[in-house]
Write a protein that holds these residues in place. Structure first.
Motif, PDB file in Angstrom:
ATOM      1  N   UNK A 101       0.765  -1.124  -0.240  1.00 58.42           N
ATOM      2  CA  UNK A 101      -0.128  -0.025   0.065  1.00 58.42           C
ATOM      3  C   UNK A 101       0.982   1.206   0.078  1.00 58.42           C
ATOM      4  N   UNK A 102       0.833   2.128  -0.838  1.00 61.01           N
ATOM      5  CA  UNK A 102       1.594   3.406  -0.892  1.00 61.01           C
ATOM      6  C   UNK A 102       0.704   4.381  -0.104  1.00 61.01           C
ATOM      7  N   UNK A 103       1.711   5.150   0.244  1.00 64.70           N
ATOM      8  CA  UNK A 103       1.524   6.142   1.318  1.00 64.70           C
ATOM      9  C   UNK A 103       0.746   7.432   0.515  1.00 64.70           C
ATOM     10  N   UNK A 104       0.041   8.396   0.956  1.00 65.39           N
ATOM     11  CA  UNK A 104      -0.283   9.404   0.377  1.00 65.39           C
ATOM     12  C   UNK A 104       0.547  10.466   0.289  1.00 65.39           C
ATOM     13  N   UNK A 105       0.392  11.408  -0.280  1.00 66.09           N
ATOM     14  CA  UNK A 105       1.116  12.808  -0.411  1.00 66.09           C
ATOM     15  C   UNK A 105       0.986  13.558   0.895  1.00 66.09           C
ATOM     16  N   UNK A 106      -0.110  13.470   1.518  1.00 70.01           N
ATOM     17  CA  UNK A 106      -0.104  14.048   3.041  1.00 70.01           C
ATOM     18  C   UNK A 106       0.607  13.318   3.925  1.00 70.01           C
ATOM     19  N   UNK A 107       0.760  12.185   3.888  1.00 69.59           N
ATOM     20  CA  UNK A 107       1.673  11.231   4.902  1.00 69.59           C
ATOM     21  C   UNK A 107       2.936  11.537   4.356  1.00 69.59           C
ATOM     22  N   UNK A 108       3.326  11.534   3.326  1.00 67.13           N
ATOM     23  CA  UNK A 108       4.777  11.992   2.880  1.00 67.13           C
ATOM     24  C   UNK A 108       5.090  13.309   3.572  1.00 67.13           C
ATOM     25  N   UNK A 109       4.178  14.288   3.305  1.00 66.34           N
ATOM     26  CA  UNK A 109       4.533  15.529   3.906  1.00 66.34           C
ATOM     27  C   UNK A 109       4.766  15.812   5.170  1.00 66.34           C
ATOM     28  N   UNK A 110       3.770  14.676   5.960  1.00 67.05           N
ATOM     29  CA  UNK A 110       3.814  14.917   7.386  1.00 67.05           C
ATOM     30  C   UNK A 110       5.290  14.030   7.900  1.00 67.05           C
ATOM     31  N   UNK A 111       5.694  12.986   7.198  1.00 65.48           N
ATOM     32  CA  UNK A 111       6.898  12.272   7.713  1.00 65.48           C
ATOM     33  C   UNK A 111       8.104  13.214   7.247  1.00 65.48           C
ATOM     34  N   UNK A 167       3.216   4.284   8.167  1.00 65.48           N
ATOM     35  CA  UNK A 167       1.772   4.148   7.719  1.00 65.48           C
ATOM     36  C   UNK A 167       1.128   5.195   8.885  1.00 65.48           C
ATOM     37  N   UNK A 168       1.692   5.296   9.923  1.00 65.33           N
ATOM     38  CA  UNK A 168       1.090   6.193  11.166  1.00 65.33           C
ATOM     39  C   UNK A 168       1.705   7.526  11.069  1.00 65.33           C
ATOM     40  N   UNK A 169       2.409   7.562   9.968  1.00 65.01           N
ATOM     41  CA  UNK A 169       3.170   8.951   9.957  1.00 65.01           C
ATOM     42  C   UNK A 169       4.146   9.266  10.991  1.00 65.01           C
ATOM     43  N   UNK A 170       4.744   8.209  11.297  1.00 63.93           N
ATOM     44  CA  UNK A 170       5.845   8.284  12.104  1.00 63.93           C
ATOM     45  C   UNK A 170       7.352   7.757  11.381  1.00 63.93           C
ATOM     46  N   UNK A 171       8.485   7.961  12.026  1.00 67.07           N
ATOM     47  CA  UNK A 171       9.691   7.560  11.470  1.00 67.07           C
ATOM     48  C   UNK A 171      10.169   6.446  12.449  1.00 67.07           C
ATOM     49  N   UNK A 172      11.232   5.812  11.886  1.00 59.38           N
ATOM     50  CA  UNK A 172      11.471   4.718  12.675  1.00 59.38           C
ATOM     51  C   UNK A 172      11.964   5.193  14.041  1.00 59.38           C
ATOM     52  N   UNK A 173      11.788   4.221  15.090  1.00 64.08           N
ATOM     53  CA  UNK A 173      11.646   4.595  16.424  1.00 64.08           C
ATOM     54  C   UNK A 173      13.364   4.701  16.949  1.00 64.08           C
ATOM     55  N   UNK A 174      14.180   4.040  16.126  1.00 64.85           N
ATOM     56  CA  UNK A 174      15.677   4.118  16.637  1.00 64.85           C
ATOM     57  C   UNK A 174      16.011   5.347  16.459  1.00 64.85           C
ATOM     58  N   UNK A 175      15.790   5.983  15.291  1.00 67.99           N
ATOM     59  CA  UNK A 175      16.183   7.330  14.986  1.00 67.99           C
ATOM     60  C   UNK A 175      15.293   8.514  16.041  1.00 67.99           C
ATOM     61  N   UNK A 176      14.166   8.373  15.931  1.00 69.28           N
ATOM     62  CA  UNK A 176      13.368   9.408  16.848  1.00 69.28           C
ATOM     63  C   UNK A 176      13.672   9.577  18.091  1.00 69.28           C
ATOM     64  N   UNK A 177      14.376   8.320  18.825  1.00 68.22           N
ATOM     65  CA  UNK A 177      14.342   8.484  20.331  1.00 68.22           C
ATOM     66  C   UNK A 177      16.011   8.399  20.655  1.00 68.22           C
ATOM     67  N   UNK A 178      16.825   8.403  19.388  1.00 66.99           N
ATOM     68  CA  UNK A 178      18.359   8.671  19.779  1.00 66.99           C
ATOM     69  C   UNK A 178      18.617   9.990  20.462  1.00 66.99           C
ATOM     70  N   UNK A 179      19.203   9.746  21.556  1.00 68.76           N
ATOM     71  CA  UNK A 179      19.420  10.811  22.443  1.00 68.76           C
ATOM     72  C   UNK A 179      20.425  11.784  22.063  1.00 68.76           C
ATOM     73  N   UNK A 180      21.182  11.520  21.201  1.00 69.53           N
ATOM     74  CA  UNK A 180      22.288  12.352  20.764  1.00 69.53           C
ATOM     75  C   UNK A 180      21.763  12.991  19.416  1.00 69.53           C
TER      76      UNK A 180
END
Lengths: 66, 197
Positions: free
Chosen positions: A47-57, B144-157
């Motif tokens: 499943x591809x991410x939407x353009x909105x998802x990419x902007x948020x990331x 897909x939840x609009x978040x980045x990988x946790x390893x990088x997000x919580x890296x303290x430095x």
């Protein structure tokens, strides 16, 4: 007479067995691709991410900047 | 279009292994598998540096090239994922990967080591996004939840950066300029030759 009946039953059993075995080779029953085409990913489409998802990331990456 | 990349800043990594722990916890990685590892060179000596290593999601991924059953695919964001339904555990990707990313749940010879497991950039797999099946096989799908990988997000430095390659490289460039020394993040040139996607 009895021998013919036994051989008929035997043929029927073999046919039923073959049908069962071959039907188990159907792709939808295996729930996985059974043919292989070199260079082509055979799994279910992603499943591809939407353009909105990419902007948020993208915006989220900026949080890491310090 | 965002092209997801990892970057580890060796000048900032303090070898705390929090990225390793966070990855294992978030994705509920089984025993014996480390999708991410911290490698230290010149340990205890002058010039000691540590680097956090996992799948770099290469532009032209060698694992994809050698897989005999084509179980790999690259998403629109450049994340290299694979299907455990197709994987036969042959181990070719392990030998091809310059970062040692592919891992196997069992020790054994050809075909007996189980399905390959590796970093997914917290992007799951081909199953439905955030489904139970996807979590069981590949772990969390944070992208897909609009978040980045946790390893990088919580890296303290903030040694480990993940996200859009353009933004990540810009952050690193600013650091290099302000430091006044050093250039070239480890593994970056090998994983992303030419800097393109």
């Amino acid at each position: 007479m009895n021998e013919r009946l036994v051989s008929r039953i035997g043929v029927c059993l073999v046919a039923a067995g073959l049908a069962l075995t071959l039907s188990a080779c159907r792709e939808n029953e295996q729930d996985r691709p059974l043919t292989f085409d070199k260079g082509t990913y055979g799994g279910a489409p992603d499943q591809a991410l939407s353009e909105q998802d990419r902007d948020d990331l993208r915006a989220r990456t900026h949080i890491q900047q310090f | 279009m965002a092209r997801m990349k990892f970057l580890c800043d060796a000048e900032r990594c303090i070898e705390c292994n929090a990225c390793v722990t966070a990855c294992k916890n978030e994705n509920e990685i089984p025993w014996g598998i480390n999708r991410r590892r911290v490698v230290t060179i010149n340990d205890g000596a002058e010039g000691e540096r540590s680097i956090s290593v996992a799948c770099m999601h290469c532009s032209d991924a060698p694992c994809m090239a050698v897989c005999p059953v084509d179980c790999f695919y690259q998403t629109d964001e450049g994340v290299v994922l694979h299907s455990k339904d197709l994987c036969i555990g042959c181990g070719y990707c392990f030998y091809a990967c310059p970062f040692g990313a592919p891992q196997y749940p069992q020790v054994g010879n050809f075909g007996s080591r189980g399905k390959m497991d590796k970093c997914t950039f917290c992007a799951g797999g081909p199953e439905d996004d955030n489904s139970e099946a996807e979590f069981q096989k590949y772990g969390r799908n944070r992208l897909a939840e609009g978040k980045l990988p946790l390893c990088a997000e919580m890296c303290s430095t903030k040694a480990l950066l993940a996200g859009d390659g353009d933004v990540v490289s810009e952050i690193y460039r600013e650091r290099i300029v302000s430091r006044g020394f050093g250039s070239g993040a480890w593994g970056w040139g090998k994983a992303y030759p030419g800097g393109g996607s």
